[in-house]
Design a protein around this motif. Sequence first.
Motif, PDB file in Angstrom:
ATOM      1  N   PHE A 499      56.967  41.697  31.752  1.00  0.00           N
ATOM      2  CA  PHE A 499      56.124  41.557  30.563  1.00  0.00           C
ATOM      3  C   PHE A 499      55.913  40.081  30.207  1.00  0.00           C
ATOM      4  N   GLU A 500      56.971  39.336  30.208  1.00  0.00           N
ATOM      5  CA  GLU A 500      56.865  37.931  29.800  1.00  0.00           C
ATOM      6  C   GLU A 500      56.004  37.129  30.778  1.00  0.00           C
ATOM      7  N   LYS A 501      56.160  37.388  32.064  1.00  0.00           N
ATOM      8  CA  LYS A 501      55.349  36.691  33.061  1.00  0.00           C
ATOM      9  C   LYS A 501      53.875  37.076  32.961  1.00  0.00           C
ATOM     10  N   ALA A 502      53.607  38.267  32.473  1.00  0.00           N
ATOM     11  CA  ALA A 502      52.227  38.738  32.329  1.00  0.00           C
ATOM     12  C   ALA A 502      51.558  38.188  31.075  1.00  0.00           C
ATOM     13  N   GLY A 503      52.359  37.534  30.201  1.00  0.00           N
ATOM     14  CA  GLY A 503      51.798  37.010  28.962  1.00  0.00           C
ATOM     15  C   GLY A 503      51.957  37.931  27.774  1.00  0.00           C
ATOM     16  N   VAL A 504      52.845  38.905  27.907  1.00  0.00           N
ATOM     17  CA  VAL A 504      53.091  39.873  26.835  1.00  0.00           C
ATOM     18  C   VAL A 504      54.181  39.329  25.918  1.00  0.00           C
ATOM     19  N   GLN A 505      54.021  39.542  24.616  1.00  0.00           N
ATOM     20  CA  GLN A 505      55.059  39.176  23.667  1.00  0.00           C
ATOM     21  C   GLN A 505      55.961  40.383  23.443  1.00  0.00           C
ATOM     22  N   VAL A 506      57.234  40.258  23.830  1.00  0.00           N
ATOM     23  CA  VAL A 506      58.211  41.327  23.640  1.00  0.00           C
ATOM     24  C   VAL A 506      58.874  41.124  22.285  1.00  0.00           C
ATOM     25  N   LEU A 507      58.766  42.110  21.420  1.00  0.00           N
ATOM     26  CA  LEU A 507      59.259  42.001  20.050  1.00  0.00           C
ATOM     27  C   LEU A 507      60.595  42.724  19.882  1.00  0.00           C
ATOM     28  N   LYS A 508      61.224  42.477  18.746  1.00  0.00           N
ATOM     29  CA  LYS A 508      62.474  43.139  18.422  1.00  0.00           C
ATOM     30  C   LYS A 508      62.217  44.609  18.109  1.00  0.00           C
ATOM     31  N   SER A 509      63.246  45.417  18.295  1.00  0.00           N
ATOM     32  CA  SER A 509      63.136  46.838  18.011  1.00  0.00           C
ATOM     33  C   SER A 509      62.882  47.080  16.529  1.00  0.00           C
ATOM     34  N   GLY A 510      61.996  48.031  16.246  1.00  0.00           N
ATOM     35  CA  GLY A 510      61.655  48.399  14.878  1.00  0.00           C
ATOM     36  C   GLY A 510      60.306  49.086  14.851  1.00  0.00           C
ATOM     37  N   CYS A 511      59.970  49.662  13.700  1.00  0.00           N
ATOM     38  CA  CYS A 511      58.692  50.374  13.591  1.00  0.00           C
ATOM     39  C   CYS A 511      57.511  49.418  13.617  1.00  0.00           C
ATOM     40  N   GLY A 512      57.618  48.308  12.923  1.00  0.00           N
ATOM     41  CA  GLY A 512      56.647  47.233  13.021  1.00  0.00           C
ATOM     42  C   GLY A 512      55.204  47.636  12.806  1.00  0.00           C
TER      43      GLY A 512
END
Length: 568
Positions: A499-512
């Motif tokens: 994900f990170e290499k693809a440019g995706v922002q990985v967020l913390k767990s939660g409903c968000g």
Amino acid sequence: MSQSEKVLMLGDHINTDDIIAVKHLTNPDPDYLKRYGFEYLIGEGKLLEYDIIEAGENFGCGSGREEAPIVIKAAGIKKVCAFSFAEIFYRNSINIGLPLEIIGQFQTQSLVEAIAAEGGLTPFNQKRRRLEVSTPKSLTQPRPMTMAEKILARASGNAYVQPGEVVFAKVDLAMSYDAVVGIVAQTFHQHFGKEARLWDANKVVLVADHLIQIKEIREDKHADILYQQMLEWARQQGCHLFDVVSPGEAAGICHVLLPEKGFIRPGTVVVGTDSHSCTYGAFGCFATGVGYTEMANIFAMGDTWLRVPGTILFKLSGTLPKHISAKDIILFIISKIGCDGAVSKVIEFRGSIIDQLPIDERMTLSNMAVECGAMSGLIIPDNVTLEYVQSRTHEEFEEIIGDPDAEYEKVYEFDLSNLEAQVACPHTLEHIVGISQLGEVLITRAFIGSCTGGKLFDLAQAAEVLQSRKIAPGVSMFVVPASVEVRQKAQELGYLDIFEKAGVQVLKSGCGACSNTGIGVLGKEETGVYATNRNFKGRSGDPSANNYLASPRVVAISAIQGRIADQL
């Protein structure tokens, strides 16, 4: 109805986000909330000008938020008339004393009428505690029963029950979360005493997941108050608590976390202050959402009233095409029966397709059963179920399955061998199409997360697509693992690196972003594709934005292509 009374006329499928937007829910004051009733439909403050509401089918669908009937009652509405009501909205309204009328229905339900006559569930239960009223035993004669009927019969102390009758069922597990526990606790102590204790602290689980990331997108002084109230009350009562594990990070989203931690077992009755509590039906239990007043009463009494639902059976056969997922299946089902196709019923999923699905995918099916009005979405326990449950708990449980000759209200049979990817178009799930019929839809945001789309299997779908690829310029993509355990396993399997290499922002767990309380929400006039469960106007961002729903795989491909697509 007098000629002087002003009637607000509304259509079908008026959802709880239409009634009161999620951004207002951290302020529980009815005098504040009433100004924002139907804000997106008729404008701020306009509800105060009406006396009666008349609507079509499935009024109050969507979340289990009790603020929906509270807003209507606080605004001075004398009665809500509709052809049908979503079950949680119906129970919430009865529980707080908001008069409802089902247009054209003359069938009476004495127990519901008794609750209404007392002014709501709380005064009724106070009389029960004083032994001034009692709940009658079922008079249903011996009959074959469905899985849901058998679970509710046992929970209510009856040998037999039948659809339509009202029973008080004992609760095996009650769940609530940070956004509502404070309100539930206040209601509990107000009506049952300052020193009141939970009926069974070991059967109550509280989770911090809905509001813990809200500061990342806006200031909300009430959110932290609600969170602190939950912590304090959990300490006072000694119940189970899953707190944040680091600033802004949940141990997990409630509907994924509870099965992980071994709280969900076949044959039980589970309730939660969230409409997607039906997720737990994937494990062969009767699980449904309840409101704040109902949960406060459950905390005191250990049981709750339920209208025994009829069951709709879905037989899903064939061999699922490669890359087609449970999200596609449930969207397809909703497209066939409509958002009101299972109102106040139970859906039972069966067939060779179910046998092929891992537990994560079964949870997706059950999770979204409520989106066509169902109280719960049940799957018969099998070896997949038992292997998962027994690996998470040593508690005893009893599997309950329906009788072979049980009566179902409807039976649908679908061969899914040729199913294509499905997409729900804004701003409801009334418009779902096969992706080949969608046309070109350019996007600016893509989101994979929530109790529906943030499980390990969901992340695996996305990682397979994003391996050695980049998201398109102009697209922001977010991935939210549904729990710390999911995050850890995704890290071990290399998904997070992909994900990170693809440019995706990985967020913390939660409903968000799913509930408009974290990063990933849509801005003004943006278009996004989300692997969540609802696309109501304003639910996941600005009300001018357009939110499409699809599987995690389609979301990932769309982020790469810059438009909604299922082919690379």
